[in-house]
Design a protein around this motif. Structure first.
Motif, mmCIF file in Angstrom:
data_model
loop_
_atom_site.group_PDB
_atom_site.id
_atom_site.type_symbol
_atom_site.label_atom_id
_atom_site.label_comp_id
_atom_site.label_asym_id
_atom_site.label_seq_id
_atom_site.Cartn_x
_atom_site.Cartn_y
_atom_site.Cartn_z
ATOM 1 N N LEU A 105 0.812 -1.218 0.000
ATOM 2 C CA LEU A 105 0.000 0.000 0.000
ATOM 3 C C LEU A 105 0.849 1.275 0.000
ATOM 4 O O LEU A 105 0.411 2.321 0.486
ATOM 5 C CB LEU A 105 -0.979 0.015 1.180
ATOM 6 N N SER A 106 2.051 1.201 -0.557
ATOM 7 C CA SER A 106 2.868 2.413 -0.670
ATOM 8 C C SER A 106 2.314 3.327 -1.752
ATOM 9 O O SER A 106 2.277 4.550 -1.578
ATOM 10 C CB SER A 106 4.323 2.050 -0.973
ATOM 11 N N THR A 107 1.878 2.772 -2.856
ATOM 12 C CA THR A 107 1.185 3.554 -3.885
ATOM 13 C C THR A 107 -0.174 2.946 -4.216
ATOM 14 O O THR A 107 -1.041 3.636 -4.746
ATOM 15 C CB THR A 107 2.020 3.673 -5.180
ATOM 16 N N GLY A 108 -0.362 1.677 -3.933
ATOM 17 C CA GLY A 108 -1.675 1.066 -4.076
ATOM 18 C C GLY A 108 -2.626 1.606 -3.019
ATOM 19 O O GLY A 108 -2.194 2.168 -2.010
ATOM 20 N N GLN A 109 -3.910 1.419 -3.232
ATOM 21 C CA GLN A 109 -4.914 1.978 -2.321
ATOM 22 C C GLN A 109 -5.890 0.891 -1.875
ATOM 23 O O GLN A 109 -6.428 0.152 -2.706
ATOM 24 C CB GLN A 109 -5.694 3.098 -3.017
ATOM 25 N N ALA A 110 -6.119 0.834 -0.578
ATOM 26 C CA ALA A 110 -7.048 -0.154 -0.037
ATOM 27 C C ALA A 110 -8.450 0.021 -0.625
ATOM 28 O O ALA A 110 -9.188 -0.954 -0.788
ATOM 29 C CB ALA A 110 -7.091 -0.058 1.485
ATOM 30 N N THR A 111 -8.817 1.246 -0.955
ATOM 31 C CA THR A 111 -10.148 1.491 -1.524
ATOM 32 C C THR A 111 -10.328 0.798 -2.877
ATOM 33 O O THR A 111 -11.451 0.488 -3.270
ATOM 34 C CB THR A 111 -10.390 2.998 -1.686
ATOM 35 N N ASN A 112 -9.227 0.564 -3.592
ATOM 36 C CA ASN A 112 -9.329 -0.089 -4.893
ATOM 37 C C ASN A 112 -9.829 -1.518 -4.801
ATOM 38 O O ASN A 112 -10.395 -2.055 -5.767
ATOM 39 C CB ASN A 112 -7.965 -0.086 -5.601
ATOM 40 N N ILE A 113 -9.592 -2.153 -3.652
ATOM 41 C CA ILE A 113 -9.980 -3.562 -3.496
ATOM 42 C C ILE A 113 -11.037 -3.743 -2.408
ATOM 43 O O ILE A 113 -11.369 -4.868 -2.037
ATOM 44 C CB ILE A 113 -8.756 -4.448 -3.184
ATOM 45 N N GLU A 114 -11.558 -2.629 -1.912
ATOM 46 C CA GLU A 114 -12.529 -2.688 -0.822
ATOM 47 C C GLU A 114 -13.739 -3.538 -1.190
ATOM 48 O O GLU A 114 -14.226 -4.343 -0.384
ATOM 49 C CB GLU A 114 -12.967 -1.271 -0.457
ATOM 50 N N ALA A 115 -14.218 -3.398 -2.412
ATOM 51 C CA ALA A 115 -15.411 -4.135 -2.835
ATOM 52 C C ALA A 115 -15.147 -5.636 -2.965
ATOM 53 O O ALA A 115 -16.099 -6.426 -3.024
ATOM 54 C CB ALA A 115 -15.915 -3.580 -4.166
ATOM 55 N N LEU A 116 -13.882 -6.038 -2.998
ATOM 56 C CA LEU A 116 -13.549 -7.455 -3.180
ATOM 57 C C LEU A 116 -13.420 -8.199 -1.859
ATOM 58 O O LEU A 116 -13.416 -9.438 -1.847
ATOM 59 C CB LEU A 116 -12.225 -7.588 -3.951
ATOM 60 N N GLN A 117 -13.316 -7.465 -0.757
ATOM 61 C CA GLN A 117 -13.002 -8.099 0.521
ATOM 62 C C GLN A 117 -14.062 -9.094 0.980
ATOM 63 O O GLN A 117 -13.745 -10.066 1.683
ATOM 64 C CB GLN A 117 -12.811 -7.011 1.598
ATOM 65 N N ALA A 118 -15.306 -8.887 0.563
ATOM 66 C CA ALA A 118 -16.380 -9.808 0.977
ATOM 67 C C ALA A 118 -16.432 -11.063 0.122
ATOM 68 O O ALA A 118 -17.172 -11.998 0.437
ATOM 69 C CB ALA A 118 -17.725 -9.088 0.920
ATOM 70 N N ASN A 119 -15.664 -11.119 -0.935
ATOM 71 C CA ASN A 119 -15.662 -12.281 -1.826
ATOM 72 C C ASN A 119 -14.837 -13.396 -1.192
ATOM 73 O O ASN A 119 -13.652 -13.210 -0.899
ATOM 74 C CB ASN A 119 -15.070 -11.890 -3.183
ATOM 75 N N PRO A 120 -15.413 -14.577 -0.966
ATOM 76 C CA PRO A 120 -14.675 -15.669 -0.319
ATOM 77 C C PRO A 120 -13.494 -16.177 -1.146
ATOM 78 O O PRO A 120 -12.634 -16.879 -0.615
ATOM 79 C CB PRO A 120 -15.745 -16.761 -0.144
ATOM 80 N N SER A 121 -13.461 -15.822 -2.419
ATOM 81 C CA SER A 121 -12.353 -16.254 -3.278
ATOM 82 C C SER A 121 -11.222 -15.227 -3.328
ATOM 83 O O SER A 121 -10.281 -15.376 -4.111
ATOM 84 C CB SER A 121 -12.860 -16.513 -4.702
ATOM 85 N N PHE A 122 -11.309 -14.194 -2.485
ATOM 86 C CA PHE A 122 -10.306 -13.137 -2.486
ATOM 87 C C PHE A 122 -9.640 -13.041 -1.122
ATOM 88 O O PHE A 122 -10.305 -13.058 -0.086
ATOM 89 C CB PHE A 122 -10.953 -11.790 -2.831
ATOM 90 N N ASP A 123 -8.313 -12.939 -1.130
ATOM 91 C CA ASP A 123 -7.555 -12.726 0.101
ATOM 92 C C ASP A 123 -6.549 -11.613 -0.119
ATOM 93 O O ASP A 123 -5.900 -11.546 -1.177
ATOM 94 C CB ASP A 123 -6.809 -13.998 0.519
ATOM 95 N N PHE A 124 -6.416 -10.752 0.878
ATOM 96 C CA PHE A 124 -5.433 -9.668 0.818
ATOM 97 C C PHE A 124 -4.368 -9.900 1.871
ATOM 98 O O PHE A 124 -4.669 -10.191 3.034
ATOM 99 C CB PHE A 124 -6.098 -8.311 1.049
ATOM 100 N N ILE A 125 -3.102 -9.766 1.458
ATOM 101 C CA ILE A 125 -1.974 -9.885 2.380
ATOM 102 C C ILE A 125 -1.157 -8.607 2.298
ATOM 103 O O ILE A 125 -0.668 -8.248 1.219
ATOM 104 C CB ILE A 125 -1.081 -11.097 2.036
ATOM 105 N N LEU A 126 -1.031 -7.914 3.406
ATOM 106 C CA LEU A 126 -0.210 -6.706 3.462
ATOM 107 C C LEU A 126 1.252 -7.140 3.539
ATOM 108 O O LEU A 126 1.701 -7.702 4.547
ATOM 109 C CB LEU A 126 -0.585 -5.864 4.690
ATOM 110 N N HIS A 127 1.987 -6.906 2.462
ATOM 111 C CA HIS A 127 3.363 -7.407 2.399
ATOM 112 C C HIS A 127 4.162 -6.628 1.365
ATOM 113 O O HIS A 127 3.635 -6.209 0.333
ATOM 114 C CB HIS A 127 3.356 -8.901 2.025
#
Length: 314
Positions: free
Chosen positions: A36-58
């Motif tokens: 998230l240095s230049t990426g934005q959490a808001t860009n993937i906010e709508a995907l977080q409820a999808n069981p086939s999606f996982d986000f790893i802060l790394h």
């Protein structure tokens, strides 16, 4: 049956978030990696409820181990805008080189396909146009843009060497100027900058005389090209993905003023060091290998969609 799993490094960025949306729509499990240095959490906010999606802060500069069997990896994790990659040029270079090694090693562990999002900047201030993949480029190794240009050239070397030494299924795409919704307002690249200035009633800043050219591709066309490249069994050498519709910067500014109905004027500033004069891809190889892939969305259509998005931000 286990779902096909795709890891997208840099998945919260402009290109990465669009790619995550597309891969989920295609029925794949998606693991999004981003610091998230230049990426934005808001860009993937709508995907977080999808069981086939996982986000790893790394951060990909650090070794990466995931608790998934990964089938394919998209390596998109690097700032792509000059104002962002020049803020910390050493970190930008590390991201391209060390980050590539870490992702390539992950691909080796999983016997996964891996695609590098390289850039048209590997051609530097090109002395031939349109730029073909066989052109070696005209790049300085010690200029203000070199952290990105040479970083991507080094990443390409690593991808080719991992293919030759380990038989890894690698892909390299050289992305030309791409624009669309989900770009940051402060991105610094020409399309979001001009649109933001026009919507705010500010003067549109042109660096140089405006005669330098860019070839602009809408994000949906790029995503289609990326997906097709990953699926292609014969793409090992670098592949240009871009729109051969070459426009001057001045022409682009004037068109954005028309589409935004803005009364803003044009102002001129000195051209930055090493800023390329012409940028236009030869996409004949991509058309041949990717079942006739070519950009389908016109500049006006793409700009209209992007302007609509930016109206909610500025």
């Amino acid at each position: 049956m286990r779902k096909y799993t795709t890891l997208v490094a840099g998945g919260a960025g402009f290109v990465g978030s669009h790619l995550c949306h597309r891969l989920l729509a295609d029925g794949k499990r998606v693991v999004c990696i981003d610091n998230l240095s230049t990426g934005q959490a808001t860009n993937i906010e709508a995907l977080q409820a999808n069981p086939s999606f996982d986000f790893i802060l790394h951060d990909v500069v650090k070794p990466l181990h995931v608790d998934y069997a990964v089938d394919e990896i998209y390596s998109l994790a690097c700032p792509a805008s000059p104002i962002h990659y020049q803020k910390d040029p050493v970190k930008t270079f590390k991201t391209s080189i060390i980050g590539s090694i870490n992702l390539l090693e992950l691909a080796r562990e999983n016997h996964a396909r891996i695609l590098l999002a390289s850039t048209s900047e590997v051609y530097g201030n090109a002395l031939e146009t349109p730029q073909r993949e066989s052109y070696y480029g005209n790049v300085t190794p010690n200029g203000p843009r070199s952290c990105y240009d040479e970083g991507k050239r080094g990443a390409e070397t690593l991808f080719c060497d991992y293919h030759r030494k380990y038989g890894l299924d690698t892909k390299i795409v050289r992305i030309f100027n791409t624009y669309g919704p989900l770009m940051r307002v402060d991105d610094g690249r020409v399309v979001p900058t001009f649109i933001s200035q026009a919507l705010k009633g500010e003067s549109l800043t042109i660096y140089g005389d405006g005669a330098q050219t860019r070839s602009l591709m809408y994000i949906d066309d790029l995503i289609e090209g990326l997906v097709k490249t990953m699926a292609c069994s014969c793409c090992y050498a670098p592949l240009n993905l871009g729109n051969p519709d070459e426009r001057t910067i001045r022409n682009l500014a004037e068109r954005i003023l028309q589409l935004t109905h803005s009364s803003s004027t044009l102002t001129y500033q000195p051209r930055p060091e090493n800023d390329p004069i012409r940028r236009c891809p030869d996409i004949s190889r991509a058309q041949r290998l990717l079942d006739g892939w070519h950009p389908k969305i016109s500049l006006d259509e793409g700009l209209h969609k992007t302007i609509t998005h930016f109206k909610s931000l500025v």
